[in-house]
Design an enzyme around this catalytic site. Structure first.
Site, mmCIF file in Angstrom:
data_model
loop_
_atom_site.group_PDB
_atom_site.id
_atom_site.type_symbol
_atom_site.label_atom_id
_atom_site.label_comp_id
_atom_site.label_asym_id
_atom_site.label_seq_id
_atom_site.Cartn_x
_atom_site.Cartn_y
_atom_site.Cartn_z
ATOM 1 N N GLN A 126 0.907 -1.199 -0.044
ATOM 2 C CA GLN A 126 0.132 -0.065 0.103
ATOM 3 C C GLN A 126 0.937 1.377 -0.060
ATOM 4 O O GLN A 126 1.740 1.281 0.863
ATOM 5 C CB GLN A 126 -0.915 -0.059 1.102
ATOM 6 C CG GLN A 126 -2.039 1.109 1.534
ATOM 7 C CD GLN A 126 -2.109 1.270 2.811
ATOM 8 O OE1 GLN A 126 -1.242 1.935 3.600
ATOM 9 N NE2 GLN A 126 -3.401 1.342 3.051
ATOM 10 N N TYR A 146 0.367 4.749 0.885
ATOM 11 C CA TYR A 146 -0.647 6.052 0.927
ATOM 12 C C TYR A 146 0.359 6.881 1.899
ATOM 13 O O TYR A 146 0.480 8.107 1.520
ATOM 14 C CB TYR A 146 -1.573 5.685 1.975
ATOM 15 C CG TYR A 146 -2.626 4.854 1.495
ATOM 16 C CD1 TYR A 146 -2.815 4.607 -0.031
ATOM 17 C CD2 TYR A 146 -3.880 4.299 2.094
ATOM 18 C CE1 TYR A 146 -4.033 3.734 -0.477
ATOM 19 C CE2 TYR A 146 -5.117 3.782 1.685
ATOM 20 C CZ TYR A 146 -4.853 3.644 0.315
ATOM 21 O OH TYR A 146 -6.249 2.763 -0.433
ATOM 22 N N SER A 147 0.796 6.618 3.100
ATOM 23 C CA SER A 147 1.617 7.564 3.853
ATOM 24 C C SER A 147 3.054 7.976 3.039
ATOM 25 O O SER A 147 3.259 7.447 2.317
ATOM 26 C CB SER A 147 1.969 7.004 5.122
ATOM 27 O OG SER A 147 0.877 6.447 5.811
ATOM 28 N N GLU A 173 -9.101 -1.228 6.671
ATOM 29 C CA GLU A 173 -7.889 -1.182 7.508
ATOM 30 C C GLU A 173 -8.383 -0.974 9.208
ATOM 31 O O GLU A 173 -7.886 -1.612 9.902
ATOM 32 C CB GLU A 173 -7.051 -0.301 7.156
ATOM 33 C CG GLU A 173 -5.616 -0.497 7.883
ATOM 34 C CD GLU A 173 -4.577 0.685 7.716
ATOM 35 O OE1 GLU A 173 -3.676 0.321 7.327
ATOM 36 O OE2 GLU A 173 -5.091 1.725 7.559
#
Lengths: 404, 374, 404, 374
Positions: free
Chosen positions: C126, C128-129, C244
């Site tokens: 993933q 994202y951050s 999540e």
């Protein structure tokens, strides 16, 4: 680090001890906040004469006229506490108004108010908080409208302890309604006998009315009653608030309370076993003892800091927050240790310590909230103590309605 | 499988709330308790008329014969209103003890009067909270001698159900010779507490066909007080949220300050799981008897801790107003304080929860040998 | 309140039990997050066939194609946990990407990605951050510049678990630099083998690299790789984030950990006495037991709420905050109970549970911070759960420098 | 009367800070501990060159003969830097034990080498933390048998000072036959821990002229670890404040959010009074021997609790970065965790603080009869 006193201070300590031993028969009943009894007033006069209270206030205003000596003041407090002797008179007149007048009052104001206040002849109450101005004191609304030689005061104060018996009030009022929030306030002295003042007792969760509400309807106060400059009352009050905040969270109170708690746990039993033999209660007790000691030593550190002229900022800023919380936790543990007995109140049979533990448990909550809530205290510690950024300014007008 | 309340249960709670809103609001409460601890007889009759005092009484005696859960839900709502009635004693513990261990004659005589609200019962299970000042009674040949402390129940109680040192339950008539009642006054004026001296008092043994009666009665009482705290704490939280969305300081609602928001969020986060814990404890009381004591201890201990913390935080959110008598918030504060100590303080309950799981028995044994610490 | 299963569900429960008993020899080692072993992939295929994982995903995309039945899903989870059997494959591809694709993907995307992901043939990470976009995820800066048929991606991601072995990434990138913060983001799928991607392991306080940093330098991604509409990636991601957050603070993890802690306290001694006989440790243990039970029953309440179609909002919103904290407290108590033994780590002699307590104690802190810090969680509970007002808008430009 | 540090003490701390800033920064720490727990010999020599390893050694043997306070202030600064040296063992416990209970010959032989930094000593006071897995040694005719766990000290230690089950202290040479050292690895790689097996090991009894040697040595060790935690926690707080005044999220510095401010304020409010408590404990060690044990227990127990809480909160303020290895914050986190458990966990220390005040002795006696719980 050297906790011994110099020869001069040792001698002074002995003097105080001797004095207390000799005067024990004269001690008045332990000091209260309200109107002083004749014995208490005599005791006060004696203490002033000896320099054990009002020590550094000039003689012309009724004080002892001595040199300021923090360490001697500390010795006095310590010896009085050790002996269980009543100190001098307390109350907001002596602890807050007098220092303010000495700093900012006119010669006439000092002349007129300081001595009778010190002697307990004149009792004061404080008019700061309002129902809509608590944490945000500067938003106070009690108005003082200019009417020539006088102000005409209208509005309401709250949290006014001793208002019901006080002779005088020192108050914050709004004299300049159009000035910015902090600028339009003045600091006013007024007799409680002035027509238009109504005092209503304010009962708290303890069941007692430790405070009052005071209502003003067209109360006429001469302009000469302002302390400091007109419109600068906020600054004048902050001089005074400093003194109030210093009093909250006193580690000596925690020490006394802790000792009482130890006695309680030694004397009380549960299922035939001493509470001190309960490992959980004992652990909680020792946990609190460390905090009590830490706050007491922190107090000694502050005292030394004052003597040195360099007070450690954070050590000072945290006293109210930590001290009030600690006192509350001590009361909470006493109640838990007593179990159902700890619930008893008023004049119940089997009541312990006249219900003091419950009363303190509740009153402490008032102290945690009053004089700057715990949240305000944390803001102050973060911003002034740690240098963290202030709350950013808001965009628009006051929020209302919220997101409900 | 359904973990939750039924439609009927929810609507029962709703009608009770509606009733109490008009019959037991803050002004009513103030006036009723103005002179000290009370049992509000009018309100009690109102509850009886709604059928609530007979929830646990078997149908054969005119009651509804419902499981403990329903009475617990009533107790929760009474806690929400800090209602000044001794529901736990007369509508929960008394019918359970009588139904479980009463003779036919005793049941016939007393149970119908619990249903119609005409009978009040005081209950004292000294064991639950531990013995202070050597309180406790001894039973010899159905005569009781000793002293009971912290009995729950109305001034007008006609009966007393109490446990003796040996662990049996007894039924005593209020007018039996040798009884002496003294009212105690706690911080919480919405419930009554008594000290009772007994000298050679004639008593009827309450002996169930199997097992003992004390354990289920203790468990039910603890679950009830936990429910009361749940209700009272929910009220304090709701009031704190509402106040913070009305009160302005520094030109904004105090509820928009992150510190205040987080205080409220923490209260909610602590309290909400208590609801499920309480439901399960009440459910297990009837459905999983093996876990009855364990869950009753957990529910009351945990709600005792969470409740105390919420009582304090909700007061703080109200600022100075929370500290005054003006909003009456302290009635709930004190109610929670009362529930924390009565029928076992949190640490004592945790010790019992450990014991029923066989944890730390060696230490307990050593301490008991030394003086009775439990 | 009725915790019994219907006859249909009872039967299903028995089916699952039988299945687990019969297949025990085939169980692969307990499931991991990264690349699946051949045994795990075979086990996964079997579970899908039986409907014990990917239960309601259509057959055409590799799922079981059954009717959704929350209670059956619950029974499956419960029975697998009871038996100690490994569940199906986990990982962010299966738990987050697949539901998103099923909801918002094109038929081609579903066709291409869902089945191999379910079968463990395609591993995802993933993206994202970013270092500057944690709590404030919408401020992400990784740019995807429009170059005809492709985007050219530049920037950096962080907290990318399994990036070092993943085949693919689903990522949030800024495609519209001039749009408002939340509007200019798109949701992109890209092969990790694309030139210009560099993965660096990110070591945490546990001493292990549970995460990675991923750097993008002129990485070319075809425009057809967007999921949902261009510029609406924020909404697409929120569909996924929901999944999540539901996973964090799992009360079953607390239950397992609690049981391990009980065993520990029964087996370990101090000064010859069982730790369970230490009244303080025992009290702390029981205190945590109440919290564990409360969270487990809260989970059952949520499940029933889902079955009824009315999920209690606050009960759901608090799971991450309370659950992660509880897990952390369980680890903390285990360490305290073990004393110096609780400090041991890595491959130290006398190590207990392979150092899991310390590792969890630290990793939990990461979970408390990640996926919405505790502070963000409290904001959400207050605003969405309790209806309290949002943070008021700020007046001017970003503060900087502060009051230091 | 002066409750505070002297000019000399403050400037000693300042010069040590300056030295460590250049000699023991984060990058140095990282490289030194990369392969596991260490004692940084270069750094140690630096401290010796500054005269710090001989602070407590009597002047007759080349040391400075200062009170414990000064060594404690050094330990505090070492905690601030999470400095990878075993100062507590070799520069505090060893000189105290030798000065207090060593023979003239022993003192002459070893003390000068502590001053010049050439001697490392390991110390193990099993009693302080309690015995796990039946660790402990028995002394018969100056021969030691048994197993020591959690000895503190460098890999290069030439001597071991340990307590036996009977409560006496012994001096053992590293090369004595029958000794077996095994390195243990804790979360904190900045200090070394050892398990030591002893089979018929020749040892020299350390017997003070009056009183016992174990109690003061335990107390000093505890005060030292408390000081280390004070320094480490202060560093974590300072780093949290600094980070929150740099890091932006939601277009503002995170330090301007009330939640973050209050976290920092709470850390400061908890930590600051610990400083005075620690100072008094260090002062009392020499000046008020009656209170030595009590205050050592309080200082370490209380700083153990406060330190743990700050370690966690400061990490949280740093958000994800606090959780990574990138800022190295975890070195302090682990250092505080280590100090919490070694030489007595908080609950054990509180029990001892109670015992020295005569509180709850009946319960302790009962439990001891049952199996040695202290």
């Amino acid at each position: 680090m050297d906790l011994a006193y110099s020869p001069e201070h040792k001698k002074f300590q002995e003097e105080v001890r001797d004095f207390l031993q000799q005067t024990q028969p004269q001690w008045p009943p332990s000091r209260t906040v309200g109107r002083a009894s004749p014995e208490a007033m005599r005791w006060q006069a004696l203490l002033i004469e000896r320099g054990y209270t009002a020590r550094s206030i000039p003689r012309e205003y009724g004080g002892h006229g001595g040199e300021p000596d923090l360490l001697k003041s500390h010795i006095i407090a310590e010896e009085f506490a050790r002996a269980g002797a009543p100190g001098g008179l307390a109350g907001q007149g002596i602890s807050m108004l007098v220092p303010t007048l000495l700093e900012l009052g006119t010669p006439e104001q000092k002349e007129r108010y300081v001595k009778p206040t010190l002697l307990g002849e004149m009792l004061w109450c404080q008019g700061y908080s309002e129902p809509g101005a608590g944490s945000d004191l500067a938003s106070l609304r009690t108005s003082a409208v200019d009417e020539g030689d006088d102000f005409l005061v209208n509005g309401q104060k709250i949290w006014t302890s001793t208002a019901h018996e006080a002779d005088m009030m020192f108050a914050l009022v709004r004299t300049e309604p159009d000035a910015p929030k902090h600028r339009g306030i003045s600091y006013l002295l007024l007799p409680m006998s002035t027509p238009g003042i109504e005092v209503r007792p304010l009962k708290t969760m303890t069941g007692h009315a430790e405070f009052n509400e005071v209502f003003f309807t067209d109360v006429r106060v001469p302009k000469s009653s302002i302390v400091g400059n007109r419109g600068e009352g906020w600054q004048v009050a902050n001089t005074t608030l400093k003194f109030e905040r210093g009093m909250l969270g006193d580690p000596n109170e925690a020490g006394r309370r802790f000792n009482d708690l130890v006695t309680l746990m030694q004397e009380e039993t549960l299922d035939g076993l001493s509470l001190m033999d309960n490992p959980l209660l004992r652990d909680s007790l020792v946990r609190l003892q460390a905090k009590v000691l830490a706050m007491q030593y922190n107090g000694m550190r502050l005292l030394s800091g004052e003597l040195r002229g360099e007070v450690p900022a954070i050590a000072r800023l945290i006293v109210k927050l930590q001290g009030c919380e600690l006192n509350h936790q001590l009361a909470a543990l006493a109640i838990d240790a007593l179990g159902e007995l700890g619930l008893l109140y008023d004049n119940s049979p089997r009541l312990r310590a006249e219900g003091a533990w419950q009363r303190k448990y509740m009153f402490d909550l008032g102290l945690i909230i009053g004089g700057g809530t715990a949240q305000i205290q944390k803001n102050i510690i973060a911003e002034r103590g740690l240098g963290m950024p202030r709350e950013p300014k808001l965009a628009a007008a006051p929020q209302s309605g919220g997101a409900r | 499988m359904d973990f939750g309340l039924s439609e009927q249960q929810l609507s029962m709670q709703e009608s009770l709330r509606r009733y109490l809103q008009q019959a037991a609001g803050l002004e009513h409460l103030r006036s009723v308790v103005a002179d000290g601890p009370v049992h509000d007889a009018t309100l009690w009759q109102g509850l009886a008329d709604m059928g609530l005092t007979g929830l646990l009484v078997p149908q054969a005696y005119g009651g509804l014969g419902l499981p403990l859960m329903d009475a617990v839900l009533v107790q929760e709502v009474l806690g929400e209103f800090a209602a000044p009635v001794c529901f736990t004693a007369s509508a929960i513990l008394a019918p359970l003890a009588l139904a479980l261990a009463g003779s036919d004659a005793q049941q016939e005589k007393w149970l119908p009067r619990l249903v119609d609200g005409s009978l009040q019962v005081a209950v004292c299970i000294t064991d639950a909270g531990g013995s202070r000042e050597d309180a406790g009674v001894t039973a010899v040949n159905d005569k009781l001698n000793g002293r009971l402390m912290f009995a729950l129940g109305a001034a007008s109680a006609e009966l007393l159900i109490c446990s003796c040192r040996e662990g049996d339950l007894y039924l005593v008539h209020r007018d039996a010779p040798g009884l002496e009642w003294t009212s105690m006054r706690s911080v919480d004026d919405t419930r009554c507490l008594w000290e009772i001296k007994l000298r050679e008092v004639a008593a009827e043994l309450l002996l169930p066909e199997a097992g003992d009666a004390l354990a289920p009665v203790s468990a039910a009482g603890r679950i009830a007080l936990a429910a009361d705290t749940l209700g009272a704490a929910q009220t304090m939280l709701d009031k704190a949220v509402a106040y913070s969305c009305e009160r302005q300081q520094f030109d904004r609602l105090i509820g928009s300050f992150q510190a205040v928001k987080h205080m409220c969020a923490e209260m909610a986060a602590e309290l909400e799981p208590c609801r499920a814990l309480l439901w399960y404890a009440a459910y297990a009381y009837d459905a999983v008897p093996d876990k009855r004591t364990l869950l009753a201890c957990h529910a009351k201990a945990h709600l005792g801790e969470v409740g105390t913390s919420i009582a304090r935080t909700a007061t703080e959110v109200h600022g100075g107003m929370g500290f005054t008598d003006l909003l009456g918030l302290h009635y709930w504060f004190k109610r929670i304080g009362f529930n924390r100590q009565v029928l076992g303080s949190p640490d004592r309950l945790r010790a019992q929860a450990a014991r029923v799981q066989g944890w730390g028995v060696q230490a307990d044994r050593l301490m008991e040998q030394g003086g009775g610490y439990r």
